[in-house]
Scaffold this active site. Structure first.
Site, PDB file in Angstrom:
ATOM      1  N   GLY A  11       0.834  -1.204   0.000  1.00 56.17           N
ATOM      2  CA  GLY A  11       0.000   0.000   0.000  1.00 56.17           C
ATOM      3  C   GLY A  11       0.857   1.237   0.000  1.00 56.17           C
ATOM      4  O   GLY A  11       2.076   1.172   0.166  1.00 56.17           O
ATOM      5  N   ALA A  13       1.985   5.161   1.356  1.00 56.47           N
ATOM      6  CA  ALA A  13       2.357   5.713   2.660  1.00 56.47           C
ATOM      7  C   ALA A  13       1.085   6.060   3.435  1.00 56.47           C
ATOM      8  O   ALA A  13       0.138   6.603   2.867  1.00 56.47           O
ATOM      9  CB  ALA A  13       3.221   6.954   2.478  1.00 56.47           C
ATOM     10  N   ALA A  35      11.861  -5.577  12.322  1.00 54.09           N
ATOM     11  CA  ALA A  35      11.783  -4.142  12.068  1.00 54.09           C
ATOM     12  C   ALA A  35      12.963  -3.683  11.227  1.00 54.09           C
ATOM     13  O   ALA A  35      14.109  -3.964  11.559  1.00 54.09           O
ATOM     14  CB  ALA A  35      11.768  -3.390  13.398  1.00 54.09           C
ATOM     15  N   HIS A  51       3.903   2.038  16.580  1.00 50.94           N
ATOM     16  CA  HIS A  51       3.821   0.644  16.130  1.00 50.94           C
ATOM     17  C   HIS A  51       4.012  -0.315  17.303  1.00 50.94           C
ATOM     18  O   HIS A  51       3.291  -1.311  17.417  1.00 50.94           O
ATOM     19  CB  HIS A  51       4.868   0.367  15.042  1.00 50.94           C
ATOM     20  CG  HIS A  51       4.478   0.852  13.689  1.00 50.94           C
ATOM     21  ND1 HIS A  51       4.233   0.008  12.639  1.00 50.94           N
ATOM     22  CD2 HIS A  51       4.293   2.104  13.211  1.00 50.94           C
ATOM     23  CE1 HIS A  51       3.908   0.716  11.564  1.00 50.94           C
ATOM     24  NE2 HIS A  51       3.946   1.984  11.887  1.00 50.94           N
ATOM     25  N   ARG A  55       1.103  -2.933  18.693  1.00 48.77           N
ATOM     26  CA  ARG A  55       1.314  -4.389  18.690  1.00 48.77           C
ATOM     27  C   ARG A  55       1.096  -5.001  20.062  1.00 48.77           C
ATOM     28  O   ARG A  55       0.632  -6.123  20.165  1.00 48.77           O
ATOM     29  CB  ARG A  55       2.737  -4.723  18.228  1.00 48.77           C
ATOM     30  CG  ARG A  55       2.956  -4.581  16.763  1.00 48.77           C
ATOM     31  CD  ARG A  55       4.234  -5.254  16.315  1.00 48.77           C
ATOM     32  NE  ARG A  55       5.421  -4.886  17.045  1.00 48.77           N
ATOM     33  CZ  ARG A  55       6.207  -3.863  16.751  1.00 48.77           C
ATOM     34  NH1 ARG A  55       5.910  -3.062  15.761  1.00 48.77           N
ATOM     35  NH2 ARG A  55       7.294  -3.632  17.465  1.00 48.77           N
ATOM     36  N   ASP A  84       8.243  -5.713   8.635  1.00 49.63           N
ATOM     37  CA  ASP A  84       7.725  -4.388   8.307  1.00 49.63           C
ATOM     38  C   ASP A  84       8.881  -3.400   8.384  1.00 49.63           C
ATOM     39  O   ASP A  84       9.323  -3.082   9.483  1.00 49.63           O
ATOM     40  CB  ASP A  84       6.615  -4.019   9.292  1.00 49.63           C
ATOM     41  CG  ASP A  84       5.791  -2.817   8.873  1.00 49.63           C
ATOM     42  OD1 ASP A  84       6.117  -2.207   7.842  1.00 49.63           O
ATOM     43  OD2 ASP A  84       4.832  -2.487   9.582  1.00 49.63           O
TER      44      ASP A  84
END
Length: 173
Positions: A11, A13, A35, A51, A55, A84
């Site tokens: 996708g 930003a 990460a 993030h 999580r 990610d």
């Protein structure tokens, strides 16, 4: 070759792709987060903290801004992993002047051989204007090629726009 355990989430930003990918792990046992981001400024630190908070505490986090292939290769079959994101990983290698083809081959081999269920997040960068400088154009081309390879090897490809997921390949999980 398609790897049945791989979901690729793509996708733009701030499209909601990471939040969607994280939602796939609700109730997962032994979730691992690989990460690729590095906090070079306060804004990025805040984004990373968001993030982490989203999580929750049951995730094991591996910081691998350059070595995602090694981190993926070390996963166990009883783990589920969210990588990610491939975009920041690629940016890190581009800025370090790594051999992008070799690093991409290493990453794809690690994904192919991964023993865990794996979700890979990446940014779609090819729908905007043509960048005005050579580095940005090189990045856009490299990201496009990486996304094509990731989509080809994933069993499921999900495109997220405005927080809404749409299956491009396979079925929505």
């Amino acid at each position: 070759m398609v790897f049945e355990k791989v979901i690729f989430v793509l996708g733009g930003a701030a499209s909601g792709k990471s939040a969607y990918a994280e939602s796939l792990f609700v109730g997962a046992r032994n979730p691992v987060y690989i990460a690729s981001a590095q906090a070079f400024d306060a804004e990025m630190r805040d984004k990373i903290d968001l993030h982490i908070k989203r999580r929750g505490t049951n995730w094991r986090t591996l910081e691998a801004p350059m070595d995602a292939a090694d981190a993926i290769g070390a996963l166990r079959p009883d783990e589920s992993c969210l990588f990610d994101c491939a975009t920041l990983w690629l940016s890190n290698h581009l800025l370090a002047e790594s051999d992008l083809a070799a690093e991409q081959s290493r990453l794809l081999a690690a994904i192919r051989d991964c023993k865990a269920a794996l979700v890979v997040v990446s940014s779609e960068v090819g729908q905007g204007v043509v960048p005005d400088n050579a580095l940005a154009r090189r990045f856009r081309e490299a990201q496009g090629r990486l996304n094509i390879e990731l989509a080809a090897c994933a069993a499921t490809v999900v495109h997220v726009v405005a927080g809404l997921p749409r299956a491009l390949k396979g079925e929505l999980p």
